[in-house]
Design a protein around this motif. Structure first.
Motif, PDB file in Angstrom:
ATOM      1  N   TYR A  97       0.828  -1.197   0.000  1.00  0.00           N
ATOM      2  CA  TYR A  97       0.000   0.000   0.000  1.00  0.00           C
ATOM      3  C   TYR A  97       0.863   1.247   0.000  1.00  0.00           C
ATOM      4  CZ  TYR A  97       0.954   0.398   4.992  1.00  0.00           C
ATOM      5  OH  TYR A  97       1.571   0.533   6.194  1.00  0.00           O
ATOM      6  N   ALA A  98       0.319   2.283  -0.547  1.00  0.00           N
ATOM      7  CA  ALA A  98       0.946   3.605  -0.561  1.00  0.00           C
ATOM      8  C   ALA A  98      -0.097   4.581  -1.097  1.00  0.00           C
ATOM      9  CB  ALA A  98       2.187   3.627  -1.439  1.00  0.00           C
ATOM     10  N   ALA A  99       0.166   5.845  -0.976  1.00  0.00           N
ATOM     11  CA  ALA A  99      -0.754   6.843  -1.527  1.00  0.00           C
ATOM     12  C   ALA A  99      -0.648   6.837  -3.054  1.00  0.00           C
ATOM     13  CB  ALA A  99      -0.400   8.225  -0.983  1.00  0.00           C
ATOM     14  N   PRO A 100      -1.775   6.961  -3.743  1.00  0.00           N
ATOM     15  CA  PRO A 100      -1.763   6.856  -5.202  1.00  0.00           C
ATOM     16  C   PRO A 100      -1.278   8.112  -5.919  1.00  0.00           C
ATOM     17  CG  PRO A 100      -3.981   7.167  -4.415  1.00  0.00           C
ATOM     18  CD  PRO A 100      -3.108   7.047  -3.191  1.00  0.00           C
ATOM     19  N   VAL A 101      -0.525   7.911  -6.945  1.00  0.00           N
ATOM     20  CA  VAL A 101      -0.158   8.943  -7.905  1.00  0.00           C
ATOM     21  C   VAL A 101      -0.454   8.306  -9.263  1.00  0.00           C
ATOM     22  CG1 VAL A 101       1.651  10.419  -8.798  1.00  0.00           C
ATOM     23  CG2 VAL A 101       1.606   9.846  -6.365  1.00  0.00           C
ATOM     24  N   PRO A 102      -1.685   8.481  -9.744  1.00  0.00           N
ATOM     25  CA  PRO A 102      -2.250   7.651 -10.800  1.00  0.00           C
ATOM     26  C   PRO A 102      -1.445   7.497 -12.084  1.00  0.00           C
ATOM     27  CG  PRO A 102      -3.909   9.096  -9.893  1.00  0.00           C
ATOM     28  CD  PRO A 102      -2.606   9.487  -9.286  1.00  0.00           C
ATOM     29  N   ASP A 103      -1.121   8.580 -12.754  1.00  0.00           N
ATOM     30  CA  ASP A 103      -0.456   8.438 -14.053  1.00  0.00           C
ATOM     31  C   ASP A 103       0.894   7.740 -13.930  1.00  0.00           C
ATOM     32  OD1 ASP A 103      -2.586   9.599 -15.317  1.00  0.00           O
ATOM     33  OD2 ASP A 103      -1.694  11.587 -15.403  1.00  0.00           O
ATOM     34  N   ARG A 104       1.645   8.106 -12.917  1.00  0.00           N
ATOM     35  CA  ARG A 104       2.971   7.507 -12.733  1.00  0.00           C
ATOM     36  C   ARG A 104       2.869   6.015 -12.418  1.00  0.00           C
ATOM     37  NH1 ARG A 104       8.229   9.604 -11.749  1.00  0.00           N
ATOM     38  NH2 ARG A 104       9.536   7.786 -11.983  1.00  0.00           N
ATOM     39  N   LEU A 105       1.908   5.656 -11.581  1.00  0.00           N
ATOM     40  CA  LEU A 105       1.722   4.252 -11.242  1.00  0.00           C
ATOM     41  C   LEU A 105       1.301   3.424 -12.451  1.00  0.00           C
ATOM     42  CD1 LEU A 105      -0.012   4.543  -7.762  1.00  0.00           C
ATOM     43  CD2 LEU A 105       2.300   3.726  -8.225  1.00  0.00           C
ATOM     44  N   MET A 106       0.351   3.945 -13.226  1.00  0.00           N
ATOM     45  CA  MET A 106      -0.094   3.201 -14.413  1.00  0.00           C
ATOM     46  C   MET A 106       1.046   3.046 -15.417  1.00  0.00           C
ATOM     47  SD  MET A 106      -3.189   2.105 -14.091  1.00  0.00           S
ATOM     48  CE  MET A 106      -3.952   1.833 -15.684  1.00  0.00           C
ATOM     49  N   THR A 107       1.791   4.116 -15.648  1.00  0.00           N
ATOM     50  CA  THR A 107       2.909   4.044 -16.585  1.00  0.00           C
ATOM     51  C   THR A 107       3.937   3.021 -16.116  1.00  0.00           C
ATOM     52  OG1 THR A 107       2.575   6.337 -17.266  1.00  0.00           O
ATOM     53  CG2 THR A 107       4.742   5.384 -17.693  1.00  0.00           C
ATOM     54  N   ALA A 108       4.271   3.055 -14.833  1.00  0.00           N
ATOM     55  CA  ALA A 108       5.245   2.094 -14.304  1.00  0.00           C
ATOM     56  C   ALA A 108       4.716   0.666 -14.406  1.00  0.00           C
ATOM     57  CB  ALA A 108       5.594   2.438 -12.858  1.00  0.00           C
ATOM     58  N   LEU A 109       3.449   0.447 -14.102  1.00  0.00           N
ATOM     59  CA  LEU A 109       2.886  -0.896 -14.231  1.00  0.00           C
ATOM     60  C   LEU A 109       3.011  -1.412 -15.653  1.00  0.00           C
ATOM     61  CD1 LEU A 109      -0.434  -0.860 -12.154  1.00  0.00           C
ATOM     62  CD2 LEU A 109       1.545  -2.324 -11.777  1.00  0.00           C
ATOM     63  N   VAL A 110       2.646  -0.576 -16.614  1.00  0.00           N
ATOM     64  CA  VAL A 110       2.682  -0.988 -18.019  1.00  0.00           C
ATOM     65  C   VAL A 110       4.114  -1.247 -18.477  1.00  0.00           C
ATOM     66  CG1 VAL A 110       2.260  -0.181 -20.382  1.00  0.00           C
ATOM     67  CG2 VAL A 110       0.513   0.129 -18.616  1.00  0.00           C
ATOM     68  N   GLU A 111       5.020  -0.328 -18.172  1.00  0.00           N
ATOM     69  CA  GLU A 111       6.389  -0.448 -18.672  1.00  0.00           C
ATOM     70  C   GLU A 111       7.177  -1.557 -17.990  1.00  0.00           C
ATOM     71  OE1 GLU A 111       7.951   3.512 -18.345  1.00  0.00           O
ATOM     72  OE2 GLU A 111       6.894   4.189 -20.145  1.00  0.00           O
ATOM     73  N   VAL A 112       6.959  -1.784 -16.720  1.00  0.00           N
ATOM     74  CA  VAL A 112       7.748  -2.781 -15.991  1.00  0.00           C
ATOM     75  C   VAL A 112       7.162  -4.181 -16.114  1.00  0.00           C
ATOM     76  CG1 VAL A 112       8.538  -3.490 -13.702  1.00  0.00           C
ATOM     77  CG2 VAL A 112       8.685  -1.093 -14.371  1.00  0.00           C
ATOM     78  N   TRP A 113       5.851  -4.327 -16.002  1.00  0.00           N
ATOM     79  CA  TRP A 113       5.242  -5.653 -15.950  1.00  0.00           C
ATOM     80  C   TRP A 113       4.768  -6.168 -17.301  1.00  0.00           C
ATOM     81  CZ3 TRP A 113       6.047  -8.469 -11.796  1.00  0.00           C
ATOM     82  CH2 TRP A 113       6.362  -7.814 -10.610  1.00  0.00           C
ATOM     83  N   ASP A 114       4.637  -5.312 -18.314  1.00  0.00           N
ATOM     84  CA  ASP A 114       4.183  -5.717 -19.642  1.00  0.00           C
ATOM     85  C   ASP A 114       2.912  -6.562 -19.580  1.00  0.00           C
ATOM     86  OD1 ASP A 114       4.227  -5.917 -22.429  1.00  0.00           O
ATOM     87  OD2 ASP A 114       5.400  -7.766 -22.362  1.00  0.00           O
ATOM     88  N   PRO A 115       1.847  -6.019 -18.959  1.00  0.00           N
ATOM     89  CA  PRO A 115       0.614  -6.797 -18.814  1.00  0.00           C
ATOM     90  C   PRO A 115      -0.219  -6.781 -20.091  1.00  0.00           C
ATOM     91  CG  PRO A 115       0.289  -4.622 -17.933  1.00  0.00           C
ATOM     92  CD  PRO A 115       1.746  -4.695 -18.360  1.00  0.00           C
ATOM     93  N   ASP A 116      -1.269  -7.589 -20.101  1.00  0.00           N
ATOM     94  CA  ASP A 116      -2.252  -7.526 -21.176  1.00  0.00           C
ATOM     95  C   ASP A 116      -3.182  -6.334 -20.936  1.00  0.00           C
ATOM     96  OD1 ASP A 116      -1.222  -9.823 -22.335  1.00  0.00           O
ATOM     97  OD2 ASP A 116      -2.610 -11.142 -21.255  1.00  0.00           O
TER      98      ASP A 116
END
Length: 193
Positions: A97-116
Motif C-alpha cells: 500500500y501507498a498513496a496513489p499517484v495515478p499516471d505515474r503508477l499506471m505508466t510504471a505498471l505498463v512499462e515494468v510488468w508488460d501486462p495484457d
C-alpha cells in the motif's frame, strides 16, 4: 469511509520465477519512488499498520534487496487447502500500500510488468461489470494493448506504450457504473450470464 480501490496489472499464462518477478518489482518500486514521499517506502499489507513493521525502501530496491522481495513474493504464493502445494497457475501475489499517484503508477505498471491490461477500479465498478475471468475490467483508469482512439463518450484516451490509457473523469470516485458500459462493450469484456 472511503471506497476501496484496486490498481492491478493482469496477463495471461507467463512462466516466471519469484526472482524474475522480484527484479520487476524492484524496478517498479524504483520507478515510482521519486514520485513523492508517500511512494518512497512500501510495507507489506497486514491487518493493521502496526503489524506491518518491515518497510521496503524503494530507493534501495537494488540487487541486494531483490532477495527480500523474492522472499516476500514466495511467502504470498497461493497454496492448496489440502497438502499446501503451490497453485502455479495463480502466480505470485503480494499486496503493498501507498498513496496513489495515478499516471505515474499506471505508466510504471505498463512499462515494468508488460501486462495484457491494467485497471484502477473500485469494488463497486468491479461488481457492476460482472466480467468473465481473464477479460479486461474497466475502471477509472484502464490500459489495454489496443488502439482506443475512436472511443467516444465521457472517456479520455491517450496513447501509452503499445496501447491506450482510458480515463473516465477526473477522479476515481466520480465514475458512474453507466460510464463503463461503452468501453466494456468495446473491450469485449461482456457480462457473465
Amino acid at each position: 469511509m472511503a471506497e476501496p480501490y484496486t490498481l492491478g496489472a493482469y496477463w495471461g499464462p507467463r512462466a516466471s520465477s519469484a526472482d524474475e518477478n522480484a527484479a520487476r518489482l524492484a524496478g517498479f518500486l524504483g520507478d515510482v519512488a521519486d514520485t513523492g514521499p508517500m511512494l518512497s517506502g512500501w510495507r507489506p499489507k497486514a491487518d493493521s499498520r502496526s503489524v506491518s513493521a518491515v518497510t521496503v525502501e524503494a530507493d534501495q530496491a537494488d540487487q541486494a534487496d531483490q532477495a527480500s522481495l523474492s522472499q516476500l513474493l514466495k511467502a504470498g504464493r497461493n497454496r492448496r487447502d489440502v497438502g499446501g502445494e503451490v497453485v502455479e497457475e495463480l502466480g505470485y501475489a503480494e499486496a503493498l500500500y501507498a498513496a496513489p499517484v495515478p499516471d505515474r503508477l499506471m505508466t510504471a505498471l505498463v512499462e515494468v510488468w508488460d501486462p495484457d491490461w491494467c485497471t484502477w477500479i473500485s469494488s463497486r465498478l468491479r461488481r457492476a461489470q460482472q466480467v468473465r475471468p481473464g477479460k479486461a475490467q474497466v475502471g477509472w483508469l484502464t490500459w489495454v494493448h489496443a488502439d482506443l482512439s475512436d472511443l467516444g463518450g465521457p472517456a479520455g484516451v491517450q496513447p501509452l506504450a503499445a496501447g491506450s490509457l482510458l480515463r473516465l473523469g477526473d477522479s476515481p470516485g466520480a465514475v458512474a457504473t453507466d460510464d463503463v458500459s461503452a468501453p466494456a462493450t468495446l473491450l469485449g469484456a461482456g457480462r457473465n450470464t
